[in-house]
Motif scaffolding. Structure first.
Motif, short mmCIF file in Angstrom:
data_model
loop_
_atom_site.label_atom_id
_atom_site.label_comp_id
_atom_site.label_asym_id
_atom_site.label_seq_id
_atom_site.Cartn_x
_atom_site.Cartn_y
_atom_site.Cartn_z
N ALA A 29 43.14 34.65 -57.65
CA ALA A 29 42.90 33.64 -56.61
C ALA A 29 44.18 33.34 -55.84
O ALA A 29 44.20 33.32 -54.61
CB ALA A 29 42.37 32.36 -57.24
N LEU A 30 45.25 33.13 -56.59
CA LEU A 30 46.53 32.79 -55.98
C LEU A 30 47.00 33.89 -55.04
O LEU A 30 47.37 33.63 -53.89
CB LEU A 30 47.57 32.59 -57.09
CG LEU A 30 48.59 31.49 -56.83
CD1 LEU A 30 47.95 30.13 -57.10
CD2 LEU A 30 49.81 31.67 -57.70
N GLN A 31 46.97 35.11 -55.53
CA GLN A 31 47.49 36.22 -54.76
C GLN A 31 46.63 36.58 -53.56
O GLN A 31 47.11 37.09 -52.55
CB GLN A 31 47.66 37.45 -55.65
CG GLN A 31 48.70 37.25 -56.74
CD GLN A 31 49.17 38.57 -57.33
OE1 GLN A 31 49.08 39.62 -56.71
NE2 GLN A 31 49.69 38.52 -58.55
N SER A 32 45.33 36.32 -53.69
CA SER A 32 44.44 36.66 -52.57
C SER A 32 44.25 35.47 -51.64
O SER A 32 43.52 35.54 -50.66
CB SER A 32 43.10 37.13 -53.10
OG SER A 32 42.49 36.13 -53.89
N ASN A 33 44.91 34.38 -52.01
CA ASN A 33 44.85 33.20 -51.16
C ASN A 33 43.43 32.62 -51.07
O ASN A 33 42.98 32.22 -50.00
CB ASN A 33 45.35 33.56 -49.75
CG ASN A 33 46.25 32.49 -49.20
OD1 ASN A 33 46.73 31.63 -49.94
ND2 ASN A 33 46.46 32.52 -47.90
N LEU A 34 42.78 32.62 -52.23
CA LEU A 34 41.44 32.04 -52.32
C LEU A 34 41.44 31.02 -53.45
O LEU A 34 42.40 30.93 -54.21
CB LEU A 34 40.41 33.13 -52.61
CG LEU A 34 40.14 34.12 -51.46
CD1 LEU A 34 39.39 35.33 -51.95
CD2 LEU A 34 39.39 33.43 -50.33
N ASP A 35 40.38 30.26 -53.55
CA ASP A 35 40.30 29.23 -54.58
C ASP A 35 39.85 29.81 -55.92
O ASP A 35 38.99 30.68 -55.97
CB ASP A 35 39.33 28.14 -54.14
CG ASP A 35 39.53 26.87 -54.94
OD1 ASP A 35 40.44 26.11 -54.61
OD2 ASP A 35 38.80 26.69 -55.93
N ARG A 36 40.42 29.30 -57.02
CA ARG A 36 40.08 29.80 -58.34
C ARG A 36 38.60 29.63 -58.65
O ARG A 36 37.94 30.54 -59.17
CB ARG A 36 40.88 29.05 -59.42
CG ARG A 36 40.56 29.51 -60.83
CD ARG A 36 41.19 28.62 -61.87
NE ARG A 36 40.58 27.32 -61.98
CZ ARG A 36 39.40 27.08 -62.57
NH1 ARG A 36 38.71 28.08 -63.09
NH2 ARG A 36 38.92 25.87 -62.63
N THR A 37 38.06 28.48 -58.33
CA THR A 37 36.64 28.23 -58.63
C THR A 37 35.73 29.14 -57.81
O THR A 37 34.62 29.45 -58.21
CB THR A 37 36.26 26.77 -58.34
OG1 THR A 37 36.33 26.50 -56.95
CG2 THR A 37 37.18 25.81 -59.07
N TYR A 38 36.23 29.54 -56.68
CA TYR A 38 35.44 30.43 -55.82
C TYR A 38 35.38 31.83 -56.42
O TYR A 38 34.34 32.49 -56.41
CB TYR A 38 36.03 30.46 -54.41
CG TYR A 38 35.28 31.36 -53.47
CD1 TYR A 38 33.93 31.18 -53.24
CD2 TYR A 38 35.93 32.40 -52.82
CE1 TYR A 38 33.24 32.02 -52.38
CE2 TYR A 38 35.25 33.23 -51.96
CZ TYR A 38 33.91 33.03 -51.74
OH TYR A 38 33.23 33.87 -50.88
N ILE A 39 36.51 32.29 -56.96
CA ILE A 39 36.53 33.58 -57.66
C ILE A 39 35.51 33.55 -58.79
O ILE A 39 34.73 34.49 -58.99
CB ILE A 39 37.93 33.87 -58.26
CG1 ILE A 39 39.00 33.85 -57.17
CG2 ILE A 39 37.92 35.19 -59.00
CD1 ILE A 39 38.96 35.01 -56.24
N SER A 40 35.49 32.44 -59.51
CA SER A 40 34.53 32.28 -60.59
C SER A 40 33.10 32.43 -60.09
O SER A 40 32.28 33.15 -60.68
CB SER A 40 34.72 30.90 -61.23
OG SER A 40 33.72 30.66 -62.20
#
Lengths: 84, 84
Positions: A29-40
């Motif tokens: 999430a961090l590296q792709s500049n997206l939210d952690r919960t969204y990756i989930s």
DNA sequence: ATGTAGACTGTTGTCGACA
DNA sequence: CTGTCGACAACAGTCTACA
């Protein structure tokens, strides 16, 4: 039958690629500049990414976006065969 | 520099593929089960499609979604080189 | 480290109308 | 046949918090 659980398949593929790299959802999430919960949610097939999100994720995973999509196609194709 | 005009490039590719098949926006929209005005916006880079939209369009165009994305990558790559 | 929930903002995708 | 506009419903993506 139209299937249309592309998002579930995308989720499977994403998780597989991430784990193969021994990367946490958090780091991805961090590296792709997206939210952690969204990756989930993506991995569980609860959201369909836009094309730009696919490009971001592929870049961090170190593969070409088209390769990511190709994996999805393959699994989708297997499932369509298993259906008749 | 981050570019991020993926949507413009996608639009170019979509239009090229459609014209190559001598298909109107209207027909493409109908067959892919999308709105005509939306196809117009996609081609002009005003919208970023979701992954499911990409799959729908590719199917009607008779190519694999990954091939569509690959075309986008190629053009995107050329533009990045032209930038330094 | 991950799943889920709720509330939120912004954008995708639809639709009717007109140039 | 295509571009655009405006209004809209639906969903992508963020954020805080708790298990």
């Amino acid at each position: 039958m139209e299937i249309d659980n592309i998002e579930s398949v995308f989720g499977e593929v994403l998780q597989e690629m991430r784990k193969k790299r021994k990367m946490s959802q958090e780091k991805l999430a961090l590296q792709s500049n997206l939210d952690r919960t969204y990756i989930s949610m993506l991995e569980r097939g609860a959201r369909k990414p836009t094309i730009t999100t696919v490009f971001k994720l592929a870049q961090v995973l170190g593969i070409k976006p088209s390769q990511l999509i190709e994996k999805v196609e393959e699994i989708l194709f297997e499932k369509e065969i298993a259906e008749n």
